[in-house]
Write a protein that holds these residues in place. Structure first.
Motif, short mmCIF file in Angstrom:
data_model
loop_
_atom_site.label_atom_id
_atom_site.label_comp_id
_atom_site.label_asym_id
_atom_site.label_seq_id
_atom_site.Cartn_x
_atom_site.Cartn_y
_atom_site.Cartn_z
N GLY A 98 0.39 0.51 -3.24
CA GLY A 98 0.28 1.59 -2.55
C GLY A 98 0.61 1.84 -1.31
N LYS A 99 -0.08 0.77 -0.32
CA LYS A 99 0.42 0.69 1.03
C LYS A 99 1.87 0.71 1.24
N TYR A 100 2.72 -0.11 0.70
CA TYR A 100 3.87 -0.41 0.72
C TYR A 100 4.92 0.92 0.31
N ASP A 101 4.28 1.46 -0.72
CA ASP A 101 4.79 2.81 -1.34
C ASP A 101 4.83 3.78 -0.45
N ALA A 102 3.57 4.01 0.25
CA ALA A 102 3.45 5.07 1.45
C ALA A 102 4.48 4.62 2.38
N ARG A 103 4.53 3.51 2.99
CA ARG A 103 5.45 3.15 4.07
C ARG A 103 6.74 3.51 3.48
N SER A 116 10.99 10.03 4.34
CA SER A 116 10.77 11.41 4.58
C SER A 116 11.37 11.75 6.03
N ARG A 174 7.92 5.89 1.52
CA ARG A 174 7.92 7.53 1.52
C ARG A 174 8.00 7.91 3.01
N GLU A 175 7.22 7.12 3.62
CA GLU A 175 7.19 7.82 5.19
C GLU A 175 8.75 7.66 5.83
N ASP A 187 -3.54 -1.73 -4.60
CA ASP A 187 -3.85 -1.19 -3.33
C ASP A 187 -2.69 -1.63 -2.45
#
Length: 184
Positions: free
Chosen positions: A126-131, A137, A133-134, A123
């Motif tokens: 995943g949280k840092y991966d989302a950061r 992007s 990617r954001e 988890d």
């Protein structure tokens, strides 16, 4: 009933319980998988030998088998034909609850200390991966700021992974992290 019968019954129960100490029990949900779909339990490393096959019925599956907490296997649970995906977890004695999802990264595991810690680590990653990617992007006219933020996120993530390894230094999760992860 005589006292000898009670003693015999108690001894039989103890023997049965002792025999069950090296057993894993997997119960899970497989949302989106049709009844009759085969789900494989396999080693996640090395030969990736299939250990068991479970059948989905009413969106659920279950199974049991021999395991040991002395040397838990790092395993993968995946639907037939999708060996590249699935759920990674540690096969340990006791109860394991698995939620298989067709959505990448949405499967979950719980039930044992090691698997609860493993899921918490996933988890966090995943949280840092989302950061990240954001961050990538978004259009940025300040590449130095993007680089600095990327370095900060990576450093924090590395620290979280190292903390998890330290907290679990006495079990398979800590050994797994120590042997598979080296911060750069």
């Amino acid at each position: 009933m005589r006292i000898e019968n009670y003693v015999g019954l108690a001894l039989a129960a103890l023997c049965f319980a002792a025999c069950q100490s090296d057993t894993y029990y997997i119960k899970g949900e497989a949302q989106g998988l049709a009844d009759g779909t085969v789900v494989y339990l396999a080693e996640a490393e090395g030969t990736q030998r299939v250990l068991d096959s479970l059948v989905v019925s009413d969106g659920r599956f279950s199974g049991e088998g021999a395991a040991t907490d002395d040397a838990p296997l790092f395993c993968k649970l995946y639907p037939k034909g999708h060996a590249d995906g699935g759920l990674l977890f540690f096969l340990v004695t006791g109860n394991i609850y698995a939620e298989l999802s067709a959505e990448r990264g949405a499967s979950r595991v719980s039930g044992s200390k090691i698997n609860n810690q493993w899921q918490a680590l996933n988890d966090t990653v995943g949280k840092y991966d989302a950061r990240l990617r954001e961050l990538f992007s978004a259009d940025s006219l300040a590449p130095r700021n993007v680089y600095a933020e990327t370095a900060r996120i990576y450093s924090t993530l590395s620290q979280r992974i190292s903390e998890t390894a330290q907290r679990n230094s006495d079990n398979a999760l800590g050994r797994f992290i120590s042997s598979h992860y080296s911060p750069k």
